[in-house]
Design a protein around this motif. Sequence first.
Motif, short mmCIF file in Angstrom:
data_model
loop_
_atom_site.label_atom_id
_atom_site.label_comp_id
_atom_site.label_asym_id
_atom_site.label_seq_id
_atom_site.Cartn_x
_atom_site.Cartn_y
_atom_site.Cartn_z
N GLY A 3 -17.99 -58.73 22.34
CA GLY A 3 -17.46 -59.18 21.07
C GLY A 3 -18.54 -59.74 20.16
N MET A 4 -19.73 -59.98 20.71
CA MET A 4 -20.83 -60.53 19.92
C MET A 4 -21.45 -59.47 19.02
SD MET A 4 -22.60 -62.83 22.90
CE MET A 4 -24.10 -63.00 21.96
N ALA A 5 -21.32 -58.22 19.37
CA ALA A 5 -21.95 -57.16 18.60
C ALA A 5 -21.09 -56.80 17.40
CB ALA A 5 -22.15 -55.92 19.48
N LYS A 6 -21.73 -56.52 16.30
CA LYS A 6 -21.03 -56.09 15.10
C LYS A 6 -20.42 -54.72 15.37
CE LYS A 6 -21.75 -54.99 10.25
NZ LYS A 6 -22.70 -54.82 9.19
N LYS A 7 -19.19 -54.52 14.93
CA LYS A 7 -18.51 -53.25 15.14
C LYS A 7 -19.24 -52.17 14.34
CE LYS A 7 -14.84 -51.20 16.80
NZ LYS A 7 -14.66 -50.99 18.20
N ASP A 8 -19.70 -51.15 15.02
CA ASP A 8 -20.46 -50.08 14.40
C ASP A 8 -20.17 -48.81 15.18
OD1 ASP A 8 -22.43 -48.25 13.59
OD2 ASP A 8 -23.94 -49.80 13.36
N ALA A 9 -19.79 -47.75 14.49
CA ALA A 9 -19.44 -46.51 15.16
C ALA A 9 -20.61 -45.94 15.96
CB ALA A 9 -18.98 -45.48 14.13
N PHE A 11 -22.88 -47.75 17.54
CA PHE A 11 -23.28 -48.68 18.60
C PHE A 11 -22.33 -48.56 19.77
CE2 PHE A 11 -23.09 -52.91 20.60
CZ PHE A 11 -24.41 -53.01 21.02
N ASP A 12 -22.87 -48.31 20.94
CA ASP A 12 -22.09 -48.18 22.15
C ASP A 12 -22.44 -49.35 23.06
OD1 ASP A 12 -20.99 -47.50 24.60
OD2 ASP A 12 -21.66 -45.42 24.54
N ALA A 13 -21.67 -50.44 22.96
CA ALA A 13 -21.98 -51.67 23.70
C ALA A 13 -22.05 -51.45 25.21
CB ALA A 13 -21.00 -52.78 23.34
N PRO A 14 -21.07 -50.79 25.82
CA PRO A 14 -21.17 -50.63 27.28
C PRO A 14 -22.42 -49.85 27.70
CG PRO A 14 -18.93 -50.18 26.54
CD PRO A 14 -19.78 -50.32 25.32
N GLU A 17 -25.40 -52.18 27.25
CA GLU A 17 -25.43 -53.20 28.30
C GLU A 17 -25.92 -52.60 29.62
OE1 GLU A 17 -21.55 -55.03 28.40
OE2 GLU A 17 -21.73 -55.61 26.29
N ARG A 18 -25.49 -51.39 29.95
CA ARG A 18 -25.96 -50.73 31.18
C ARG A 18 -27.47 -50.50 31.13
NH1 ARG A 18 -21.20 -47.83 30.45
NH2 ARG A 18 -22.32 -46.04 29.60
N LEU A 19 -27.97 -50.07 29.98
CA LEU A 19 -29.40 -49.83 29.82
C LEU A 19 -30.18 -51.14 29.98
CD1 LEU A 19 -31.91 -48.16 29.15
CD2 LEU A 19 -31.37 -48.52 26.72
N ILE A 20 -29.72 -52.19 29.33
CA ILE A 20 -30.41 -53.48 29.42
C ILE A 20 -30.40 -53.99 30.86
CG2 ILE A 20 -30.31 -55.93 28.75
CD1 ILE A 20 -29.35 -54.90 25.96
#
Length: 90
Positions: A3-9, A11-14, A17-20
């Motif tokens: 929820g911290m990331a700005k909603k952006d088409a 941007f793939d948060a999951p 996060e897996r890469l990080i």
Amino acid sequence: MSGMAKKDAAFDAPRTERLILELLTAAAAAHGVHEKEDLGGVYDEQWPQWYAAHIAASLAERGLVVSPRRPTIAESFDLSGDVAGWDDWL
């Protein structure tokens, strides 16, 4: 956390996060070897800098770079705000 990331088409948060997590896990393993072999088992006070360099190199090896988000074409031509100076072009 996502929820911290700005909603952006784009941007793939999951996926991000897996890469990080993958990069941090690899850096931790490599840093353990570095402390043992290069530093003789001494705790590395500079570990954040070492991790940063290791992760930056890992990203570069994958052809990835960290850069500011670029505006979309639609955002670049958003005329809903201040349009001062457009009279010169019309």
